[in-house]
Design a protein around this motif. Structure first.
Motif, PDB file in Angstrom:
ATOM      1  N   VAL A 169       0.829  -1.205   0.000  1.00 32.97           N
ATOM      2  CA  VAL A 169       0.000   0.000   0.000  1.00 32.97           C
ATOM      3  C   VAL A 169       0.865   1.257   0.000  1.00 32.97           C
ATOM      4  CG1 VAL A 169      -1.628   1.376   1.359  1.00 32.97           C
ATOM      5  CG2 VAL A 169      -2.025  -1.069   1.034  1.00 32.97           C
ATOM      6  N   VAL A 170       1.881   1.314   0.872  1.00 29.24           N
ATOM      7  CA  VAL A 170       2.701   2.529   0.916  1.00 29.24           C
ATOM      8  C   VAL A 170       3.578   2.639  -0.332  1.00 29.24           C
ATOM      9  CG1 VAL A 170       2.667   2.664   3.431  1.00 29.24           C
ATOM     10  CG2 VAL A 170       4.531   1.450   2.310  1.00 29.24           C
ATOM     11  N   ARG A 171       3.957   1.517  -0.905  1.00 26.50           N
ATOM     12  CA  ARG A 171       4.694   1.593  -2.172  1.00 26.50           C
ATOM     13  C   ARG A 171       3.816   2.183  -3.267  1.00 26.50           C
ATOM     14  NH1 ARG A 171       7.752  -4.338  -2.315  1.00 26.50           N
ATOM     15  NH2 ARG A 171       9.383  -3.837  -0.763  1.00 26.50           N
ATOM     16  N   ARG A 172       2.557   1.791  -3.280  1.00 25.37           N
ATOM     17  CA  ARG A 172       1.623   2.350  -4.264  1.00 25.37           C
ATOM     18  C   ARG A 172       1.425   3.846  -4.028  1.00 25.37           C
ATOM     19  NH1 ARG A 172      -2.377  -0.731  -6.736  1.00 25.37           N
ATOM     20  NH2 ARG A 172      -0.908  -2.438  -6.344  1.00 25.37           N
ATOM     21  N   MET A 173       1.333   4.233  -2.759  1.00 26.62           N
ATOM     22  CA  MET A 173       1.148   5.648  -2.440  1.00 26.62           C
ATOM     23  C   MET A 173       2.362   6.481  -2.825  1.00 26.62           C
ATOM     24  SD  MET A 173      -0.882   5.723   1.196  1.00 26.62           S
ATOM     25  CE  MET A 173      -1.070   7.499   1.057  1.00 26.62           C
ATOM     26  N   ALA A 174       3.544   5.862  -2.819  1.00 24.64           N
ATOM     27  CA  ALA A 174       4.766   6.590  -3.168  1.00 24.64           C
ATOM     28  C   ALA A 174       4.765   7.036  -4.623  1.00 24.64           C
ATOM     29  CB  ALA A 174       5.989   5.731  -2.878  1.00 24.64           C
ATOM     30  N   THR A 175       3.910   6.449  -5.448  1.00 25.46           N
ATOM     31  CA  THR A 175       3.829   6.836  -6.860  1.00 25.46           C
ATOM     32  C   THR A 175       2.785   7.916  -7.083  1.00 25.46           C
ATOM     33  OG1 THR A 175       2.141   5.168  -7.432  1.00 25.46           O
ATOM     34  CG2 THR A 175       4.452   4.471  -7.479  1.00 25.46           C
ATOM     35  N   ARG A 176       2.115   8.360  -6.024  1.00 23.55           N
ATOM     36  CA  ARG A 176       1.044   9.339  -6.136  1.00 23.55           C
ATOM     37  C   ARG A 176       1.417  10.593  -5.339  1.00 23.55           C
ATOM     38  NH1 ARG A 176      -3.893   6.352  -7.266  1.00 23.55           N
ATOM     39  NH2 ARG A 176      -5.150   7.815  -6.061  1.00 23.55           N
ATOM     40  N   PRO A 177       0.778  11.749  -5.667  1.00 18.73           N
ATOM     41  CA  PRO A 177       1.074  12.977  -4.923  1.00 18.73           C
ATOM     42  C   PRO A 177       0.708  12.820  -3.446  1.00 18.73           C
ATOM     43  CG  PRO A 177      -0.142  13.460  -6.947  1.00 18.73           C
ATOM     44  CD  PRO A 177      -0.192  11.968  -6.763  1.00 18.73           C
ATOM     45  N   VAL A 178       1.579  13.303  -2.576  1.00 17.54           N
ATOM     46  CA  VAL A 178       1.362  13.256  -1.129  1.00 17.54           C
ATOM     47  C   VAL A 178       1.318  14.685  -0.604  1.00 17.54           C
ATOM     48  CG1 VAL A 178       2.269  12.488   1.098  1.00 17.54           C
ATOM     49  CG2 VAL A 178       2.492  11.026  -0.912  1.00 17.54           C
ATOM     50  N   PRO A 179       0.316  15.050   0.196  1.00 20.90           N
ATOM     51  CA  PRO A 179       0.214  16.428   0.694  1.00 20.90           C
ATOM     52  C   PRO A 179       1.401  16.790   1.581  1.00 20.90           C
ATOM     53  CG  PRO A 179      -1.836  15.209   1.066  1.00 20.90           C
ATOM     54  CD  PRO A 179      -0.800  14.208   0.654  1.00 20.90           C
TER      55      PRO A 179
END
Length: 256
Positions: free
Chosen positions: A115-125
């Motif tokens: 999940v966090v690997r997937r989030m690393a490819t997306r914009p993070v506030p």
């Protein structure tokens, strides 16, 4: 060297607590490469015998940064004034930690990591750190004491639901020690990384986030400690995007 000197970078005075982004000038030096782009907190300003100014900084996501203050044990770096970029002081800072937990060699137990690997490819506030802790319980312990207001732990947890079911769980207010996190009796044990024990250790060392959430996914029944499989089962793999959307919604509320 002498401490408590005065330094200004791009019109911003550097004082203890100032936040900066590191821009080392060493080029191919292995330590400089590891620090490029990392954010850090200034602990003090030092003046050397020739009158040159240096900043003593602690890298924000370094789990060893809280091993000791000032000249005690701990990870500290000396950087020049031309090797830092001041960060805005009016924006959110280290508000939310999203921590992926799990063992990628044990099948569905790698859910939180994926999940966090997937989030690393997306914009993070701004103000949100998304970190893969895997089974590094000590690193997570230090991170929980690192000044975040909210921590979102992402993990596989057997709670009796259908495989792939994603749940948002919040500890009971009457469970200050985090025993079992108060998660309705759910057993949260990431193969040796027991988040409840990590939370208690973090609390013993100082402040922990005021709010701690668990985004849990029900693993398949085939997943055990003896499983040696680096792929998530189909239902758990399909739940990764759902968990990412859930967490992004949580972040929007936490940062509002």
């Amino acid at each position: 060297m002498t401490g408590d000197a005065r330094a200004v970078v791009d019109g911003t005075e550097m004082v203890p607590g100032s936040r900066v982004r590191l821009r080392p000038r060493g080029g191919a030096d292995i330590f400089d490469l590891a620090l490029v782009g990392r954010t850090a907190t200034v602990e003090r300003v030092e003046e050397d015998m020739e009158g040159g100014l240096h900043l003593v900084v602690a890298v924000d996501d370094d789990p060893g940064r809280d091993l000791g203050a000032r000249n005690q044990l701990g990870h500290r770096f000396f950087v020049g004034l031309d090797e830092v970029e001041p960060l805005p002081v009016d924006g959110p800072s280290r508000k939310v930690l999203v921590a992926g937990i799990g063992n990628v060699f044990h099948g569905d137990d790698g859910f939180g990591v994926e999940v966090v690997r997937r989030m690393a490819t997306r914009p993070v506030p701004p103000g949100v750190d998304v970190i893969d802790f895997g089974i590094r319980g000590i690193d997570l312990m230090y991170a929980l004491g690192d000044g975040y207001e909210t921590a979102v732990l992402v993990d596989a947890s057997a709670r009796g639901h259908a495989p792939g079911t994603v749940s948002l769980i919040e500890p009971d207010a009457g469970d200050p020690d985090g025993v079992g996190f108060g998660f309705g009796g759910a057993a949260v044990d990431a193969h040796g990384l027991d988040p409840a024990k990590v939370l208690r250790l973090a609390g013993d060392n100082g402040r922990v986030p005021a709010r701690i959430l668990l985004v849990a996914c029900e693993p398949s029944s085939q997943t055990t400690d003896a499983t040696w499989e680096m792929e998530l089962s189909p239902p758990v793999g399909a739940a990764v995007d759902e968990a990412v959307r859930l967490i992004e919604g949580l972040l929007a509320k936490e940062l509002a």
